[in-house]
Design a protein around this motif. Structure first.
Motif, PDB file in Angstrom:
ATOM      1  N   ALA A  73       0.838  -1.196   0.000  1.00  0.00           N
ATOM      2  CA  ALA A  73       0.000   0.000   0.000  1.00  0.00           C
ATOM      3  C   ALA A  73       0.872   1.245   0.000  1.00  0.00           C
ATOM      4  CB  ALA A  73      -0.917   0.020   1.209  1.00  0.00           C
ATOM      5  N   TRP A  74       0.294   2.307  -0.512  1.00  0.00           N
ATOM      6  CA  TRP A  74       0.894   3.632  -0.407  1.00  0.00           C
ATOM      7  C   TRP A  74       0.128   4.424   0.650  1.00  0.00           C
ATOM      8  CZ3 TRP A  74       5.334   5.196  -2.635  1.00  0.00           C
ATOM      9  CH2 TRP A  74       5.813   4.475  -3.726  1.00  0.00           C
ATOM     10  N   PHE A  75       0.885   5.100   1.479  1.00  0.00           N
ATOM     11  CA  PHE A  75       0.355   6.031   2.453  1.00  0.00           C
ATOM     12  C   PHE A  75       1.064   7.360   2.247  1.00  0.00           C
ATOM     13  CE2 PHE A  75      -1.980   3.224   5.421  1.00  0.00           C
ATOM     14  CZ  PHE A  75      -1.562   1.983   4.963  1.00  0.00           C
ATOM     15  N   ARG A  76       0.515   8.403   2.808  1.00  0.00           N
ATOM     16  CA  ARG A  76       1.197   9.688   2.750  1.00  0.00           C
ATOM     17  C   ARG A  76       1.012  10.435   4.059  1.00  0.00           C
ATOM     18  NH1 ARG A  76      -2.537  13.039  -1.668  1.00  0.00           N
ATOM     19  NH2 ARG A  76      -4.341  13.403  -0.294  1.00  0.00           N
ATOM     20  N   GLN A  77       1.967  11.288   4.340  1.00  0.00           N
ATOM     21  CA  GLN A  77       1.904  12.079   5.557  1.00  0.00           C
ATOM     22  C   GLN A  77       2.348  13.495   5.245  1.00  0.00           C
ATOM     23  OE1 GLN A  77       4.013  10.474   8.956  1.00  0.00           O
ATOM     24  NE2 GLN A  77       2.791  11.695  10.367  1.00  0.00           N
ATOM     25  N   ALA A  78       1.424  14.420   5.349  1.00  0.00           N
ATOM     26  CA  ALA A  78       1.737  15.832   5.173  1.00  0.00           C
ATOM     27  C   ALA A  78       2.246  16.407   6.484  1.00  0.00           C
ATOM     28  CB  ALA A  78       0.498  16.588   4.706  1.00  0.00           C
ATOM     29  N   LEU A  79       2.968  17.487   6.385  1.00  0.00           N
ATOM     30  CA  LEU A  79       3.559  18.112   7.562  1.00  0.00           C
ATOM     31  C   LEU A  79       2.473  18.470   8.571  1.00  0.00           C
ATOM     32  CD1 LEU A  79       6.340  19.002   8.595  1.00  0.00           C
ATOM     33  CD2 LEU A  79       5.851  21.286   7.677  1.00  0.00           C
ATOM     34  N   GLY A  80       2.628  17.990   9.779  1.00  0.00           N
ATOM     35  CA  GLY A  80       1.684  18.297  10.843  1.00  0.00           C
ATOM     36  C   GLY A  80       0.409  17.475  10.826  1.00  0.00           C
ATOM     37  N   LYS A  81       0.332  16.514   9.926  1.00  0.00           N
ATOM     38  CA  LYS A  81      -0.875  15.693   9.823  1.00  0.00           C
ATOM     39  C   LYS A  81      -0.539  14.225  10.042  1.00  0.00           C
ATOM     40  CE  LYS A  81      -3.397  18.770   6.715  1.00  0.00           C
ATOM     41  NZ  LYS A  81      -4.187  18.844   5.457  1.00  0.00           N
TER      42      LYS A  81
END
Length: 118
Positions: free
Chosen positions: A35-43
């Protein structure tokens, strides 16, 4: 066990495209869900897309359907994420994760940064 390395991130203008790659080591890669996940700054980290071991079952975050496409090539031990019509809110570190069917995702790459400018 499997080791994962992401690549393909970078800086792109809004409306552009990127293709991320997740390359794996280990001869049993074809057994793993990825799977692909993502993490934005502060989230918090959020789910993007997943593919089962043989590529026959795919799922996406509802908000990303139609713009992102996940695929895999077990002969190359790789999973890809094609991202089109990118938006500034897609900016994040993108991670690939792997697991066996009965597990939680527990193998992770180091991440690749995607930045979309407006």
């Amino acid at each position: 066990q499997v080791q994962l390395v992401e690549s393909g991130g970078g800086l792109v203008q809004a409306g552009g495209s990127l293709r991320l790659s997740c390359e794996a080591s280990g001869h049993t890669f074809s057994l793993y869900y990825v799977a692909w996940f993502r993490q934005a700054l502060g989230k918090e980290r959020e789910f993007v897309a997943a593919v089962n071991s043989n590529g026959g079952s795919i799922s996406y975050a509802d908000s990303l359907k139609g713009r992102f496409t996940i695929s895999r090539d077990n002969a190359k031990n790789a999973v890809y994420l094609q991202m089109n019509s990118l938006k500034p809110e897609d900016s994040a570190v993108y991670y690939c994760g792997a697991k066996l069917v009965w597990e939680q995702y527990k193998y992770w790459g180091q991440g690749t940064q995607v930045t979309v400018s407006s």
